[in-house]
Design an enzyme around this catalytic site. Structure first.
Site, PDB file in Angstrom:
ATOM      1  N   ASP A   1      -3.205   7.761   8.283  1.00 39.14           N
ATOM      2  CA  ASP A   1      -4.329   6.941   8.746  1.00 39.14           C
ATOM      3  C   ASP A   1      -3.921   5.870   9.749  1.00 39.14           C
ATOM      4  OD1 ASP A   1      -2.819   5.355   7.171  1.00 39.14           O
ATOM      5  OD2 ASP A   1      -4.363   4.858   5.718  1.00 39.14           O
TER       6      ASP A   1
ATOM      7  N   HIS B   1      -0.179   4.648   6.884  1.00 38.97           N
ATOM      8  CA  HIS B   1       0.482   5.318   5.755  1.00 38.97           C
ATOM      9  C   HIS B   1       0.788   6.773   6.057  1.00 38.97           C
ATOM     10  CE1 HIS B   1      -2.296   2.111   4.384  1.00 38.97           C
ATOM     11  NE2 HIS B   1      -1.169   1.680   3.847  1.00 38.97           N
TER      12      HIS B   1
ATOM     13  N   SER C   1       0.803  -1.229   0.000  1.00 33.89           N
ATOM     14  CA  SER C   1       0.000   0.000   0.000  1.00 33.89           C
ATOM     15  C   SER C   1       0.833   1.273   0.000  1.00 33.89           C
ATOM     16  CB  SER C   1      -0.923   0.009   1.217  1.00 33.89           C
ATOM     17  OG  SER C   1      -0.173  -0.241   2.388  1.00 33.89           O
TER      18      SER C   1
END
Ligand SMILES: *[C@@H]1O[C@H](CO)[C@@H](O)[C@H](O)[C@H]1NC(C)=O
Ligand SMILES: *[C@@H]1O[C@H](CO)[C@@H](O)[C@H](O)[C@H]1NC(C)=O
Length: 384
Positions: A347, A350, A44
């Site tokens: 978040d 990240h 991610s």
């Protein structure tokens, strides 16, 4: 006289540097690389919409709000490091390989997928799109993109040229979840360390595979200090003695550094095994750790607390983008903080766009790279 003496000193110092790094000087006098395409592999940290495409479910707002003004498949309020890298070569942001609608692959493709590990996992909670699968996707993409190009003009404007596979930059940012998967299975740090060599052996085979298909320039990020991220600090049992002076969990960071040392060795071996490859190892760990540990010096605030989320020590009790139902209405609880531009963690997992840009700015000049060459020189092979 003094001036001439000084010049002599400077000159001999310069000579000493040159003679100890002859091929570095050679590399730096060469022309800048013009990468016509980037092929990215990762999790991610560099997913630009793969997860969103596969699960038919956009990354929820407020992701994307700072830069894209709407969710853009990225886990951040804006751009990722890979976006800044693509932009620096004048390329468009990379289309996710899995995105079947509206993609343009002339400037490369992004195989990264949120939660991806290097090794294929067997637990149901982990993503199926490991580097093993990403590598298969690349093996499929390479010949099929060329078949498509032969079909005619529309496809020629959407697919990379065959020669671009050799001229492209191949970027990697993966490994974090290989380490955390073990912890979530209740393994000890020693048990996690024990499987790191196998993870990295597999990593090496994927680099070799791309090399055999013509890839020559590789840009490999090491793994960051995951022990500083709320999703680990909040969810795993950590004793007071296991927390460093910054507030990060030492066992995770130590295992990340262990992984990185081994990765560096694997990269050194790959340089020997692949004589035409230019492989750069980038110490993203040190950049991220110095940002988190000296946040205020660099203009950032509350380095261990998520900007987007709600509740708890790390603002992570309710995750970014999550809603609750109250009085028959949906209410967004996982909201963004007021000013993401002064925050590091977006978040809980990240980074914010501001932090991603800060990291990119230190990656780009080569000061954290081995060999210490800037991004723009990453096509030149340098072996000391
Ligand atoms: C795809 O992107 C390339 C490079 O930015 C551009 O030249 C080309 O026109 C685009 N193709 C289409 C069909 O928009
Ligand atoms: C790990 O340990 C916790 C606490 O003992 C337990 O609740 C959890 O089910 C364990 N997880 C696995 C995958 O064994």
């Amino acid at each position: 006289m003094a001036c001439r003496f000084l010049r002599l000193v400077v000159l001999s110092a310069l000579l000493a540097v040159i003679t100890s790094f002859p091929s570095l000087v050679l590399a730096l006098t060469q022309t800048q690389c013009e990468f016509p395409a980037i092929f990215n592999f990762g999790d991610s940290n560099s997913d630009t919409g793969g997860f969103a495409a596969a699960f038919g479910q956009q990354v929820p707002p407020p992701n994307g709000e700072t830069y894209f003004r709407a969710p853009a498949g990225r886990y951040s309020d804006g751009r990722l490091i890979i976006d800044f890298i693509a932009g620096s070569f004048g390329l468009s942001y990379l289309s996710p390989y899995l995105n079947s609608v509206g993609s343009n692959f002339t400037g490369g493709a992004n195989f990264a997928f949120a939660g991806a590990t290097i090794r294929q996992q067997t637990t149901s909670s982990s993503t199926p799109f490991s580097l093993f699968i990403q590598n298969n996707e690349f093996n499929d993409f390479h010949p099929r993109s060329q078949m498509a190009r032969r079909k005619g003009i529309v496809w020629q404007e959407l697919m990379p040229k065959e020669e671009d596979f050799s001229r492209a930059l191949y970027t990697f940012d993966i490994g974090q979840y290989d380490l955390t998967v073990g912890y979530f299975l209740n393994m000890s740090t020693d048990q996690v360390k024990a499987y790191v060599p196998d993870v990295l052996n597999q990593f090496a085979t994927y680099i070799e595979n791309i090399y055999l298909q013509g890839g020559r320039s590789f840009w490999i990020h090491n793994t960051g200090p995951a022990g500083c991220l709320p999703y680990l600090l909040d969810q795993l049992l950590i004793t007071a003695e296991q927390v460093d002076k910054v507030g990060c969990a030492t066992p995770f960071n130590e295992v990340a550094q262990y992984f990185n040392q081994r990765l560096k060795e694997v990269v050194a071996q790959l340089r020997k095994d692949l004589p035409l490859a230019a492989i750069t190892y980038v110490d993203v760990y040190s950049i991220k750790y110095s940002l988190i540990s000296q946040a205020s010096k660099y203009g950032f605030k509350r380095p261990l607390v998520a900007c987007c989320g709600y509740g708890g020590k790390y603002n992570y009790n309710i995750q970014c983008g999550m809603k609750i139902i109250k009085d028959g209405k949906q209410i967004l609880m996982g909201k963004s903080c007021k000013d993401p531009s002064v925050r590091i963690i977006w978040d809980g997992i990240h980074f914010t766009e501001a932090a991603n840009k800060w990291v990119y700015d230190r990656i780009v000049d080569g000061s954290y790279s081995d060999p210490p060459i800037p991004l723009k020189m990453a096509c030149h092979r340098f072996v000391n």
